[in-house]
Design an enzyme around this catalytic site. Structure first.
Site, mmCIF file in Angstrom:
data_model
loop_
_atom_site.group_PDB
_atom_site.id
_atom_site.type_symbol
_atom_site.label_atom_id
_atom_site.label_comp_id
_atom_site.label_asym_id
_atom_site.label_seq_id
_atom_site.Cartn_x
_atom_site.Cartn_y
_atom_site.Cartn_z
ATOM 1 N N HIS A 65 8.742 46.986 -27.633
ATOM 2 C CA HIS A 65 7.073 46.995 -26.970
ATOM 3 C C HIS A 65 6.695 48.820 -26.431
ATOM 4 C CE1 HIS A 65 6.852 43.093 -28.116
ATOM 5 N NE2 HIS A 65 8.390 43.135 -27.733
ATOM 6 N N PHE A 66 5.928 49.490 -27.396
ATOM 7 C CA PHE A 66 5.509 50.544 -26.164
ATOM 8 C C PHE A 66 4.331 51.205 -26.177
ATOM 9 C CE2 PHE A 66 8.809 53.118 -29.087
ATOM 10 C CZ PHE A 66 9.926 52.436 -28.117
ATOM 11 N N ARG A 67 3.615 49.838 -26.098
ATOM 12 C CA ARG A 67 2.568 49.517 -24.547
ATOM 13 C C ARG A 67 1.113 50.950 -24.709
ATOM 14 N NH1 ARG A 67 5.201 45.283 -23.413
ATOM 15 N NH2 ARG A 67 6.156 45.272 -22.743
ATOM 16 N N HIS A 179 9.262 35.247 -32.737
ATOM 17 C CA HIS A 179 9.216 35.154 -31.688
ATOM 18 C C HIS A 179 9.616 33.875 -31.529
ATOM 19 C CE1 HIS A 179 9.452 36.158 -26.809
ATOM 20 N NE2 HIS A 179 9.416 34.497 -27.472
ATOM 21 N N HIS A 233 15.225 38.517 -31.424
ATOM 22 C CA HIS A 233 16.118 38.717 -30.596
ATOM 23 C C HIS A 233 16.879 37.115 -30.120
ATOM 24 C CE1 HIS A 233 12.196 37.505 -28.822
ATOM 25 N NE2 HIS A 233 11.501 38.682 -28.358
ATOM 26 N N ASP A 304 14.116 45.285 -27.937
ATOM 27 C CA ASP A 304 13.342 44.322 -27.516
ATOM 28 C C ASP A 304 13.037 45.133 -26.151
ATOM 29 O OD1 ASP A 304 11.163 42.641 -26.568
ATOM 30 O OD2 ASP A 304 11.978 41.269 -26.153
HETATM 31 O O1 DOR Z 1 10.564 39.749 -22.569
HETATM 32 C C1 DOR Z 1 9.490 40.262 -23.485
HETATM 33 N N1 DOR Z 1 8.366 40.593 -22.976
HETATM 34 N N2 DOR Z 1 9.420 39.830 -24.412
HETATM 35 C C2 DOR Z 1 8.848 39.896 -25.093
HETATM 36 O O2 DOR Z 1 8.626 39.266 -27.163
HETATM 37 C C3 DOR Z 1 7.495 40.725 -25.165
HETATM 38 C C4 DOR Z 1 7.357 41.319 -24.063
HETATM 39 C C5 DOR Z 1 6.743 42.496 -23.622
HETATM 40 O O3 DOR Z 1 6.092 42.873 -24.200
HETATM 41 O O4 DOR Z 1 6.821 42.859 -22.265
#
Ligand code: DOR
Length: 439
Positions: A65-67, A179, A233, A304
């Site tokens: 997750h690179f935001r 997920h 995961h 993740d």
């Molecule tokens: O802990 C998590 N955070 N699991 C996820 O699947 C999403 C992720 C997030 O985007 O923060």
């Protein structure tokens, strides 16, 4: 593309056979052109001294997750890909919970353009399922697959009932990654544990049964429609045992280093920094997940990587967001396990590169062989160094593994023939390429 050719000399090289042998590797125009001894080397080739080091295929991290765009205060594609370069991650597959959500072709196209301008390593993106975007899920391109958040998501990406999940399995044929947590159970247990401020409650709320229920549902739809399914995961021994008994040939599963190496005891030291979804579980789960990985029931490893700022994490349970960073520690964490005889270096490279390329049908990646892309990492398997906060490249600036003394740190990382990381220095002018998937 005109590039300076490279010759890597003196390294122990992981070959497709799984043997590790002293070889030279020659790279030109982004490709591995020769692996052997006493090779003919192109004029002008830059020599890389691999003496004392081991050459592995670059890591392909299939869940990050690179935001970027929308949540760049936590991370962006530049900082995240710097962290990748340092961690030996030469390609990543990124999740759709950026803003706007990656649920349509135009948003996917924008994200690819952002990556082309900012990412130092190769990139691919999931298209996110909503209850309403069946057409986009079928047609969006290029994408590594469809992501369904069966639980733990907010807003339109939460697709959490059998009625909304089944049509996604029924239509189309591309890979669906889930997920797997059951949202109804999470909601009910949140009520039950309301008022708890100990982060350890997170594992009780989103318990083993929460994960098992969702994995069972995804598996049953996958079987009904013979639909390619990937379970992201996996966190529990129960899911691992379920797959051990009943895993169709078109199903794959992954596990994170943190679910292998951390359990509920981590909350004591790390508090909400250990809070993630699906939550860390128990020692028994770690053991069963390891065994499933070693036996091939679990196919590969993803981090993740889900960065949040320390300020956000400081909000305390249950207000802190879930997630932890991972791309710059995953390879050394796993190679340290190999050096401790928990597994082999060849298994680590398979779980973190070869098997991922195979599952996502990424052409020419994941092996050190002529004709393959020159995505490579030279690691040092003899020195141990701790994870230090001040060395981290991720924008969030922390790691759950700070202080862990690890070996297998990358010394040189190469992305399609370009040296992006060299003895602690990152070349920020390097750019990765968009990955392609399938035939
Ligand atoms: O802990 C998590 N955070 N699991 C996820 O699947 C999403 C992720 C997030 O985007 O923060």
């Amino acid at each position: 593309m005109t590039q300076t050719p490279l010759v890597i000399r003196g390294a122990q090289v992981l070959l497709p056979s799984g043997e590790i042998e002293p070889k030279e590797v020659v790279v030109a125009d982004g490709k591995i052109i020769a692996v052997g001894t006493d090779l003919e080397v192109p004029d002008q080739a830059k020599a890389i001294d691999g003496t004392g080091l081991t050459l592995l295929p670059g890591v392909i991290d299939p869940q990050v997750h690179f935001r970027d765009p929308g949540l760049e205060h936590k991370e962006d594609l530049h900082t995240a890909s710097r962290a990748c370069a340092r961690g030996g991650v030469t390609s990543f597959l990124e999740m759709p919970n950026t803003l706007p959500l990656t649920t349509t072709q135009p948003v996917l196209t924008d994200k690819l353009a952002i990556a082309a301008s900012k990412s130092l390593v190769n990139y691919g993106f999931f298209i996110g399922a909503t209850a309403e975007n069946l057409d986009d899920l079928r047609t969006a391109n290029p994408t590594c697959g469809i992501k369904i958040f069966m639980g733990s998501a907010h807003g339109p990406l939460s697709v959490d009932t059998a009625e909304t999940i089944e049509p996604i399995f029924a239509v189309g044929d591309r890979l669906i990654a889930v997920h797997a947590e059951n949202q109804a159970r999470i909601m009910a247990r949140r009520e039950q544990f309301a008022g708890e401020t100990d982060p350890a409650a997170h594992t009780k709320v989103q318990d083993n049964e929460t994960a098992l229920l969702a994995t069972k549902m995804a598996l049953s739809f996958s079987k009904k429609y013979q639909r390619r399914l990937h379970i992201l995961h996996m966190s529990t021994g129960e899911e691992a045992e379920l797959l051990r008994k009943d895993k169709p040939s078109w199903v794959t599963a992954e596990v994170t280093p943190q679910h292998l190496l951390l359990d509920i005891s981590a909350y004591e030291k790390l508090g909400t920094l250990a809070q993630m979804n699906p939550p860390l579980k128990y020692e028994r789960d770690r053991e069963l997940l390891w065994q499933a990985l070693l036996d091939g029931v679990i196919d590969f490893i993803a981090t993740d990587h889900a960065p949040h700022t320390l300020e956000e994490k400081g909000k305390g349970y249950p207000n802190a967001p879930s997630g932890m960073p991972g791309v710059e520690t995953s390879l050394p964490l796993m190679l340290t396990q190999a050096q401790a005889s928990r597994c082999t270096v060849a298994q680590v490279a398979n779980w973190m590169s070869t098997a991922v390329a195979k599952a996502y049908q990424i052409p020419d990646k994941g092996l050190i062989e002529p004709g393959y892309d020159a995505d490579l990492v030279l690691v040092d398997l003899s020195t141990y160094r701790p994870v230090l906060r001040e060395e981290l490249q991720t924008k969030c600036g922390w790691s759950p593994f700070e202080g862990w003394n690890l070996t297998g740190w990358p010394v040189v990382t190469i992305v399609v023939g370009q040296i992006v990381y060299d003895h602690g220095q990152i070349d920020t002018t390097v750019r990765g390429q968009a990955l392609s998937f399938g035939q």
